[in-house]
Write an enzyme that holds these catalytic residues in place. Structure first.
Site, PDB file in Angstrom:
ATOM      1  N   LYS A  53     -10.800  67.203  23.017  1.00  0.00           N
ATOM      2  CA  LYS A  53     -10.383  68.358  22.613  1.00  0.00           C
ATOM      3  C   LYS A  53     -11.424  68.905  21.471  1.00  0.00           C
ATOM      4  O   LYS A  53     -11.716  70.431  21.246  1.00  0.00           O
ATOM      5  CB  LYS A  53      -8.983  68.116  21.916  1.00  0.00           C
ATOM      6  CG  LYS A  53      -8.026  68.268  22.985  1.00  0.00           C
ATOM      7  CD  LYS A  53      -6.757  67.726  22.729  1.00  0.00           C
ATOM      8  CE  LYS A  53      -5.609  67.402  23.923  1.00  0.00           C
ATOM      9  NZ  LYS A  53      -4.495  66.874  23.451  1.00  0.00           N
TER      10      LYS A  53
ATOM     11  N   GLN B 170      -1.426  65.194  18.375  1.00  0.00           N
ATOM     12  CA  GLN B 170      -1.459  64.131  19.423  1.00  0.00           C
ATOM     13  C   GLN B 170      -0.342  63.236  19.695  1.00  0.00           C
ATOM     14  O   GLN B 170      -0.091  62.858  19.000  1.00  0.00           O
ATOM     15  CB  GLN B 170      -2.654  63.417  19.470  1.00  0.00           C
ATOM     16  CG  GLN B 170      -3.069  62.786  20.730  1.00  0.00           C
ATOM     17  CD  GLN B 170      -3.358  63.599  21.915  1.00  0.00           C
ATOM     18  OE1 GLN B 170      -4.204  64.522  21.840  1.00  0.00           O
ATOM     19  NE2 GLN B 170      -3.043  63.362  23.187  1.00  0.00           N
TER      20      GLN B 170
ATOM     21  N   ASP C 164       0.095  74.101  21.657  1.00  0.00           N
ATOM     22  CA  ASP C 164       0.516  73.054  22.594  1.00  0.00           C
ATOM     23  C   ASP C 164       1.747  73.723  23.377  1.00  0.00           C
ATOM     24  O   ASP C 164       1.934  73.072  24.659  1.00  0.00           O
ATOM     25  CB  ASP C 164       0.965  71.900  22.033  1.00  0.00           C
ATOM     26  CG  ASP C 164       0.082  70.781  22.575  1.00  0.00           C
ATOM     27  OD1 ASP C 164      -0.695  70.977  23.688  1.00  0.00           O
ATOM     28  OD2 ASP C 164       0.220  69.514  22.079  1.00  0.00           O
TER      29      ASP C 164
END
Ligand code: NAP
Length: 295
Positions: free
Chosen positions: A54, A98, A121
């Site tokens: 990422k 994460q 997200d």
């Protein structure tokens, strides 16, 4: 029939080129640099790889990227305090924590603490609620990637019978909701199957578009697929390792048999996977635009 391969890597490359151009223009015309922060707690090797990818993609596209690697023993209080600081930081437009977090941390509370305006997200209940009513700010990345794959390979979604196998909050439920919306790139008739569905094959055989996110290797066999269906395999299952220690992956669909029946199919790896990070970048650019009043 041998199916056309839907190559996520190619579609992802195309979208990244568009994003790079958009990011350059935002900088030149508005002095705006989208900013993404990743927060990783602990040293899980797979999570480290994902966060690294990422960060690398963000940098390649010209997104300002910040990374916080926290020790396994981080307390809930310290993690929430960091998120609170990042919520207030004007350089940061998107916050990605994460998952999974170490067991002692309350994942739900952490995700709910992220400012919905920075929820790139798309897991915050505000983002999910807006998706449900058809006014999304941030679509969750994997389902958004699936929708883009379908649109950009010219698959007819409107009026199609879509069957989704799997009802998780991160893939099954959101993709079903997205394709159900009264909108372009949607307008499908959607069925969701799960482990309590009676006679799954009777549903999957009706599907013009079959989306499988079950996490079970080769759960979908050729006899469960209609001739000419479009098959999207989200599953990523490790079924072994090579002599050199590389992971051997397979999807949730029996690829070799199903490709002889489907009109189009995503491979694993190289199908849905490459789209997920790309959609995270798209959300970050959108978050920056919204913050600057340019959306
Ligand atoms: N490529 C990517 O970027 C990406 C992103 C996310 C996930 N994935 C992969 O996609 C897969 C699914 O992930 P997830 O997070 O959605 O999984 P999950 O949370 O484990 O959910 C799996 C879902 O599939 C259902 N299911 C399991 N076996 C089934 C079967 N034999 N028939 C019908 N339904 C079945 C389960 O039903 P119940 O609800 O009844 O238990 C559940 O709803 C995994 O392999 C994951 O690694 C890939």
């Amino acid at each position: 029939m041998t199916a056309q391969l839907i190559k996520g890597a190619d579609v992802a490359r195309e979208i990244r080129a568009e994003l790079k151009q958009e990011i350059t223009e935002l900088k030149e015309k508005h002095n705006l640099v989208p900013g993404l922060v990743t927060v990783l707690v602990g040293a899980d090797p797979a999570s480290q790889v994902y966060v690294g990818q990422k960060e690398k993609t963000a940098q390649e596209l010209g997104i300002y990227s910040e990374r916080h690697d926290l020790p396994e023993a981080t307390t809930q209080e310290d993690l929430l305090a960091l998120i609170d600081r990042l919520n207030k930081d004007p350089k940061i437009h998107g916050i990605l924590v994460q998952l999974p977090l170490p067991k002692h941390l309350n994942e739900t509370e952490v995700l709910y603490t992220i400012d919905p305006k920075k929820d790139v997200d798309g897991f915050h209940p505000v983002s999910i609620g807006k998706l449900m009513i058809g006014e999304p700010d941030f679509l969750p990345c994997t389902p958004h990637g699936i929708q883009q794959l379908l649109i950009r390979t010219g698959v007819q979604i409107e009026g199609a019978e879509v069957v989704v196998v799997g009802r998780s909050n991160i893939v099954g439920k959101p993709i079903a909701n997205m394709l159900l919306q009264k909108q372009k790139g949607a307008n499908a008739t959607v069925t969701i199957c799960h482990t309590r569905t009676r006679d799954i094959a009777s549903h999957t055989r009706r599907a013009d578009i079959l989306i499988v996110a079950a996490g079970k290797p080769k759960a979908i066999t050729a006899d469960m697929v209609k001739e000419g269906a479009v098959v999207i395999d989200v599953g990523v299952n490790q079924i072994g390792t090579t002599d050199s220690g590389k992971r051997i992956l397979c999807g949730d669909v029996d690829f070799d048999a199903v490709k002889e029946k489907a009109s189009a199919i995503t491979p694993v790896p190289g199908g849905v996977g490459p789209m997920t990070i790309t959609m995270l970048m798209m959300n970050t650019v959108r978050a920056a635009r919204v913050a600057a009043g340019l959306a």
